[in-house]
Design an enzyme around this catalytic site. Structure first.
Site, mmCIF file in Angstrom:
data_model
loop_
_atom_site.group_PDB
_atom_site.id
_atom_site.type_symbol
_atom_site.label_atom_id
_atom_site.label_comp_id
_atom_site.label_asym_id
_atom_site.label_seq_id
_atom_site.Cartn_x
_atom_site.Cartn_y
_atom_site.Cartn_z
ATOM 1 N N TYR A 24 0.835 -1.225 0.259
ATOM 2 C CA TYR A 24 0.169 0.028 0.055
ATOM 3 C C TYR A 24 0.833 1.307 0.098
ATOM 4 C CZ TYR A 24 -4.297 -2.446 0.029
ATOM 5 O OH TYR A 24 -5.421 -3.296 -0.213
ATOM 6 N N ARG A 65 1.726 1.736 -3.622
ATOM 7 C CA ARG A 65 0.838 2.431 -4.283
ATOM 8 C C ARG A 65 0.453 3.850 -4.060
ATOM 9 N NH1 ARG A 65 -4.015 -1.672 -3.619
ATOM 10 N NH2 ARG A 65 -5.176 -0.155 -4.942
ATOM 11 N N ASP A 96 -7.780 5.553 -5.331
ATOM 12 C CA ASP A 96 -6.827 6.443 -5.451
ATOM 13 C C ASP A 96 -7.292 7.826 -4.946
ATOM 14 O OD1 ASP A 96 -6.932 6.039 -9.175
ATOM 15 O OD2 ASP A 96 -8.248 7.271 -7.723
ATOM 16 N N HIS A 124 -15.071 0.570 -2.553
ATOM 17 C CA HIS A 124 -14.038 -0.387 -1.997
ATOM 18 C C HIS A 124 -12.986 0.459 -1.214
ATOM 19 C CE1 HIS A 124 -14.433 -3.131 -5.824
ATOM 20 N NE2 HIS A 124 -15.284 -3.178 -5.072
ATOM 21 N N CYS A 175 -2.151 2.475 16.207
ATOM 22 C CA CYS A 175 -3.243 3.111 16.731
ATOM 23 C C CYS A 175 -2.591 3.715 18.107
ATOM 24 C CB CYS A 175 -4.432 2.749 16.632
ATOM 25 S SG CYS A 175 -5.579 3.524 17.572
ATOM 26 N N GLY A 224 -13.554 1.728 -17.643
ATOM 27 C CA GLY A 224 -12.181 1.088 -17.329
ATOM 28 C C GLY A 224 -12.343 0.220 -16.156
ATOM 29 N N ASN A 228 -13.872 1.118 -22.756
ATOM 30 C CA ASN A 228 -12.848 0.441 -22.214
ATOM 31 C C ASN A 228 -11.854 0.026 -23.350
ATOM 32 O OD1 ASN A 228 -11.184 -1.825 -21.260
ATOM 33 N ND2 ASN A 228 -12.584 -2.196 -19.698
HETATM 34 C C1 BV8 Z 1 -17.685 -9.526 -1.258
HETATM 35 C C2 BV8 Z 1 -9.913 -2.562 -2.798
HETATM 36 C C3 BV8 Z 1 -19.160 -10.769 0.201
HETATM 37 C C4 BV8 Z 1 -8.487 -2.636 -2.260
HETATM 38 C C5 BV8 Z 1 -10.508 -4.657 -4.221
HETATM 39 C C6 BV8 Z 1 -14.898 -16.662 -6.153
HETATM 40 C C7 BV8 Z 1 -14.090 -16.950 -5.101
HETATM 41 C C8 BV8 Z 1 -13.715 -15.946 -4.033
HETATM 42 C C9 BV8 Z 1 -14.418 -14.701 -4.010
HETATM 43 C C10 BV8 Z 1 -15.479 -14.585 -4.830
HETATM 44 C C11 BV8 Z 1 -15.741 -15.321 -5.828
HETATM 45 N N1 BV8 Z 1 -16.607 -14.685 -6.641
HETATM 46 C C12 BV8 Z 1 -16.959 -13.411 -6.149
HETATM 47 C C13 BV8 Z 1 -16.123 -13.418 -4.999
HETATM 48 C C14 BV8 Z 1 -16.281 -12.144 -4.164
HETATM 49 C C15 BV8 Z 1 -15.092 -11.265 -4.762
HETATM 50 C C16 BV8 Z 1 -14.759 -11.444 -6.130
HETATM 51 O O1 BV8 Z 1 -15.601 -10.734 -6.944
HETATM 52 N N2 BV8 Z 1 -13.779 -11.882 -6.457
HETATM 53 C C17 BV8 Z 1 -13.380 -11.820 -8.033
HETATM 54 C C18 BV8 Z 1 -11.839 -11.768 -8.288
HETATM 55 C C19 BV8 Z 1 -13.856 -13.321 -8.820
HETATM 56 N N3 BV8 Z 1 -15.699 -9.977 -4.188
HETATM 57 C C20 BV8 Z 1 -15.239 -9.533 -2.766
HETATM 58 O O2 BV8 Z 1 -14.641 -10.367 -2.073
HETATM 59 C C21 BV8 Z 1 -16.048 -8.479 -2.369
HETATM 60 N N4 BV8 Z 1 -16.541 -8.829 -1.195
HETATM 61 O O3 BV8 Z 1 -18.245 -10.332 -1.974
HETATM 62 O O4 BV8 Z 1 -18.156 -9.803 0.082
HETATM 63 C C22 BV8 Z 1 -19.359 -11.089 1.590
HETATM 64 C C23 BV8 Z 1 -20.796 -10.545 2.166
HETATM 65 C C24 BV8 Z 1 -20.977 -10.680 3.510
HETATM 66 C C25 BV8 Z 1 -20.027 -10.970 4.259
HETATM 67 C C26 BV8 Z 1 -18.738 -11.323 3.936
HETATM 68 C C27 BV8 Z 1 -18.498 -11.309 2.424
HETATM 69 C C28 BV8 Z 1 -15.012 -7.320 -2.326
HETATM 70 C C29 BV8 Z 1 -14.305 -7.009 -3.224
HETATM 71 C C30 BV8 Z 1 -13.573 -5.714 -3.323
HETATM 72 C C31 BV8 Z 1 -11.995 -6.361 -3.501
HETATM 73 N N5 BV8 Z 1 -11.176 -5.083 -3.222
HETATM 74 N N6 BV8 Z 1 -9.894 -3.506 -4.140
HETATM 75 C C32 BV8 Z 1 -7.255 -2.206 -3.133
HETATM 76 O O5 BV8 Z 1 -7.638 -1.633 -3.988
HETATM 77 O O6 BV8 Z 1 -6.433 -2.477 -2.638
HETATM 78 S S1 BV8 Z 1 -10.930 -5.082 -5.734
HETATM 79 C C33 BV8 Z 1 -9.894 -4.429 -7.024
HETATM 80 O O7 BV8 Z 1 -10.232 -4.821 -8.068
HETATM 81 C C34 BV8 Z 1 -10.005 -3.040 -6.931
HETATM 82 O O8 BV8 Z 1 -10.849 -2.364 -6.066
HETATM 83 C C35 BV8 Z 1 -10.381 -2.614 -8.295
HETATM 84 O O9 BV8 Z 1 -10.846 -1.526 -8.553
HETATM 85 C C36 BV8 Z 1 -11.054 -3.823 -8.604
HETATM 86 C C37 BV8 Z 1 -11.857 -4.174 -9.720
HETATM 87 O O10 BV8 Z 1 -10.676 -4.154 -10.694
HETATM 88 P P1 BV8 Z 1 -10.629 -3.250 -12.140
HETATM 89 O O11 BV8 Z 1 -11.062 -1.644 -11.458
HETATM 90 O O12 BV8 Z 1 -11.739 -3.627 -12.859
HETATM 91 O O13 BV8 Z 1 -9.122 -2.988 -12.471
HETATM 92 P P2 BV8 Z 1 -8.929 -4.273 -13.531
HETATM 93 O O14 BV8 Z 1 -7.334 -3.949 -13.610
HETATM 94 O O15 BV8 Z 1 -9.299 -5.587 -13.217
HETATM 95 O O16 BV8 Z 1 -9.422 -3.831 -14.920
HETATM 96 C C38 BV8 Z 1 -8.968 -2.431 -15.585
HETATM 97 C C39 BV8 Z 1 -9.613 -2.481 -16.620
HETATM 98 O O17 BV8 Z 1 -9.613 -1.066 -17.310
HETATM 99 C C40 BV8 Z 1 -9.589 -3.398 -17.888
HETATM 100 O O18 BV8 Z 1 -10.784 -3.759 -18.412
HETATM 101 C C41 BV8 Z 1 -8.482 -2.576 -18.947
HETATM 102 O O19 BV8 Z 1 -8.934 -3.151 -20.298
HETATM 103 C C42 BV8 Z 1 -9.177 -1.347 -18.648
HETATM 104 N N7 BV8 Z 1 -8.037 -0.238 -19.169
HETATM 105 C C43 BV8 Z 1 -6.943 0.026 -18.830
HETATM 106 N N8 BV8 Z 1 -6.344 1.144 -19.328
HETATM 107 C C44 BV8 Z 1 -7.606 1.856 -19.690
HETATM 108 C C45 BV8 Z 1 -8.549 1.149 -19.772
HETATM 109 N N9 BV8 Z 1 -9.706 1.414 -20.046
HETATM 110 C C46 BV8 Z 1 -9.810 2.447 -20.575
HETATM 111 N N10 BV8 Z 1 -8.936 3.445 -20.674
HETATM 112 C C47 BV8 Z 1 -7.824 2.991 -20.571
HETATM 113 N N11 BV8 Z 1 -6.623 3.958 -20.532
HETATM 114 ZN ZN ZN Z 2 -7.234 2.260 17.886
#
Ligand code: BV8
Ligand code: ZN
Length: 246
Positions: free
Chosen positions: A65, A68, A102, A117, A146, A185, A211
Site C-alpha cells: 500500500y 501504491r 486512489d 472499495h 493506533c 475502465g 474500455n
Molecule cells: C464480497 C480494494 C461478500 C482494495 C478491491 C470466488 C472466489 C472468491 C471470492 C469470490 C468469488 N466470486 C466472487 C467473489 C467475491 C469477490 C470477487 O468478486 N472476486 C473476484 C476476483 C472473482 N468479491 C469480494 O470479495 C467483495 N466482497 O463479495 O463480500 C461478503 C458478504 C457478506 C459478508 C462477507 C463477505 C469485495 C471486493 C472488493 C475487493 N477489493 N480493491 C485495493 O484496491 O487495494 S478489488 C480491486 O479490483 C480494485 O478495487 C479494483 O478496482 C477492482 C476491480 O478491478 P478493476 O477496477 O476492474 O481493474 P482491472 O485491472 O481488473 O481492470 C482494468 C480495466 O481497465 C481493464 O478492463 C482494462 O482493459 C481497462 N483499461 C486499462 N487502461 C485503460 C482502460 N480502459 C480505458 N482506458 C484506459 N486507458
Molecule cells: Zn485504535
C-alpha cells in the site's frame, strides 16, 4: 456511429450513474490490477488485498500500500476524470461509483463520489475502529499502530470482506434511478460492482461501456466504445449543452 450514438445518449440523459475501475486512472500512471504493471514483487493483488494476507504479514501488505500511495501521490487526474467532473456539473442527477481507492475523482472535482472499495488515504484501527485520513505517502513506521496500541489497516474493502452497507445501498439506488449508466475502465470481474450494469440493463436503462479491451459486459452493453478513457470521455460529453463542438 457508435460514438455519435453514445454522445446522444449522454446529451439526452437526465440522471446518470457511472461506475469506474482502475482503467480510468491508468493514464494518470496508476497501474491497473490485472493489466501490465499491476504486479508488485510478483504478488497478484488477490493475494495481498485480503484479511488473511494482512493477518499473516501486515508489514508486507503495508509495503504494497505504501508503494501504491507513492505512485498515486505523484499522479494527477487525467482528462477522463475531468470529463466526468464536468458531466456531473451539467447533469440534473449524477452519481459516480468508483472501485478505485486512489482519490483521483475527488481531486478532479467530482463531488457525488461513492468510493465503494474504500480509500488508500484512510487508515482504520483494527482495535478501536477509529478511521483517520492519512495523506502521508508512506506511514512513518510499517506496520503503523493506533494510539490505542492496535494495528492500523488501510481503510479499504479486501476480497472476502463485505462492502459498507450504506455505500452499497446508495450505489444500487443510483443505478435503479438512472436513465443512463456509464461503465468506464473496469474488467468487470469483481463482485458486487460488476453486477450493477446488468441491474441497469434489466430496467431498460442504456449502458455505455468505455474500455481499451473487450470485457464480459461488452456483448451486453447498449454501446461498447473501444479506446482510452482519457480520449473517449471528453469526446463523449462534448455533445452536451455547453459542449460547443457538435
Ligand atoms: C464480497 C480494494 C461478500 C482494495 C478491491 C470466488 C472466489 C472468491 C471470492 C469470490 C468469488 N466470486 C466472487 C467473489 C467475491 C469477490 C470477487 O468478486 N472476486 C473476484 C476476483 C472473482 N468479491 C469480494 O470479495 C467483495 N466482497 O463479495 O463480500 C461478503 C458478504 C457478506 C459478508 C462477507 C463477505 C469485495 C471486493 C472488493 C475487493 N477489493 N480493491 C485495493 O484496491 O487495494 S478489488 C480491486 O479490483 C480494485 O478495487 C479494483 O478496482 C477492482 C476491480 O478491478 P478493476 O477496477 O476492474 O481493474 P482491472 O485491472 O481488473 O481492470 C482494468 C480495466 O481497465 C481493464 O478492463 C482494462 O482493459 C481497462 N483499461 C486499462 N487502461 C485503460 C482502460 N480502459 C480505458 N482506458 C484506459 N486507458
Ligand atoms: Zn485504535
Amino acid at each position: 456511429m457508435t460514438l455519435a450514438a453514445a454522445r446522444a445518449l449522454v446529451a439526452g440523459a437526465r440522471s446518470i450513474a457511472v461506475l469506474t475501475g482502475a482503467g480510468i486512472s491508468a493514464e494518470s500512471g496508476v497501474p491497473t490490477f490485472r493489466g501490465p504493471g499491476g504486479l508488485w514483487r510478483n504478488y497478484r493483488p488477490e493475494e495481498l488485498a485480503t484479511p488473511e494476507a494482512f493477518a499473516a504479514d501486515p508489514s508486507l501488505v503495508w509495503e504494497w500500500y505504501a508503494w501504491r500511495r507513492g505512485l498515486v501521490a505523484a499522479a494527477r487526474p487525467n482528462p477522463g476524470h475531468e470529463a466526468l467532473a464536468a458531466l456531473e456539473r451539467r447533469s440534473a442527477a449524477f452519481q459516480l461509483i468508483t472501485q478505485n481507492v486512489d482519490g483521483l475523482h475527488v481531486l478532479a472535482g467530482s463531488r457525488a463520489v461513492i468510493e465503494i472499495h474504500g480509500s488508500l488515504w484512510r487508515t482504520r484501527c483494527v482495535g478501536c475502529g477509529e478511521v483517520r485520513t492519512d495523506r502521508t505517502p508512506a506511514p512513518e513506521r510499517i506496520p503503523p499502530h493506533c494510539p490505542c496500541g492496535s494495528l492500523l489497516r488501510p481503510d479499504v474493502v479486501w476480497f472476502g470482506e463485505p462492502l459498507p452497507e450504506d455505500l452499497l445501498g446508495r450505489s444500487i439506488d443510483a443505478v435503479d434511478a438512472c436513465d443512463l449508466m456509464l461503465v468506464v475502465g473496469t474488467s468487470g470481474v469483481v463482485q458486487p460492482a460488476a453486477s450493477f450494469a446488468d441491474a441497469a440493463l434489466r430496467r431498460g436503462a442504456p449502458v455505455v461501456e468505455v474500455n481499451l479491451d473487450p470485457t464480459p459486459l461488452s456483448g451486453r452493453a447498449t454501446i461498447s466504445l473501444r479506446g482510452r478513457s482519457a480520449a473517449l470521455l471528453p469526446e463523449l460529453i462534448s455533445g452536451g449543452p455547453e459542449g460547443g463542438k457538435s
